[in-house]
Write an enzyme that holds these catalytic residues in place. Sequence first.
Site: not given
Length: 339
Positions: A331-332
């Site tokens: 997600c990052i």
Amino acid sequence: MTYRMPPEWAPHERTWMAWPGPNPTFSNDEELAGARAAWASVARAVRRFEPVTMVHGPGQGESARELLGPDIELVERALDDAWMRDIGPTFVTDGRELAAVDWVFNGWGAQEWARWEHDSKIARQVADLAGAPALSSTLVNEGGAIHVDGEGTVLLTETVQLGEGRNPGWTREQVEAEIHAKLGTTKAIWLPRGLTGDYPPYGFGTLGHVDIVAAFARPGVVVAHSQPDPAHPDHEVSKEIIGLLNAQTDARGRRLEVVEVPAPTVLEADGHWADYSYINHYLCNDGVVLCAFDDPRDEVAAGIFRRLFPERTVTLVDARTIFSGGGGIHCITQQQPRV
């Protein structure tokens, strides 16, 4: 001109990330410091394999440099949050040139806690920094809500692309047409939902992103989250999703091979059902950066990924702080494919 999204295992030019700043996700100095340390650990793990560019908010470059070290590029732009997979562009290529899909971002379905005044503009800014033309889409979508095999197949989730908070009034056929047009895919495999902890009232969820549930490891092969403990509601959720995937064929007509990856043994975290998942890994050049949870199953998952990617180095990075903010390592991070 036909663009397609290369699979994550294709060679990367670099990885893009966003630096945590003060916001509702990291609501006090202690949480923010923990998040920055966690993001820095991931950035340094990825940097072993490829260049990393970290976008940070105004005045936050010094704190970023201190934790990231000298060999990660820093760029200053206004940000609301730090989930580059979702706020950044989805890079595509026609084989000669790079382009970047700019989805509509509205705070994961306009959720009450989310802020997106700046994040809704960051995809176009990153595209510009990468020297890639931006391809505008009218679909509300995020990078964590799609996963491709590079050969025409894309994984989607009904509660995301078809959710009322994102695309009210869109039919399944309309969503598929727009996804296929932007990613160069031809077949969508829809999962009914995501993991329990990814929905209200459990904190900062995405309402069902696929990248915590299932991901392609190579064409025809999917890794899928499995919750072995019947006490956890994801036991039934993962059983349904694995059953569905086992019955599917991809865009080329191959029956999917599903590799089950058991969830960590911990059932609760931050006062609710844990959505800890090893599926939320990141493939970079010659490497796999894998979520770790200080759990006995960390090494089980690492062994599965080493067998799936024998030519890559598997690096475990503690992801518990990232998950407490609503996501994981995938997600990052956002890959920029090499053209």
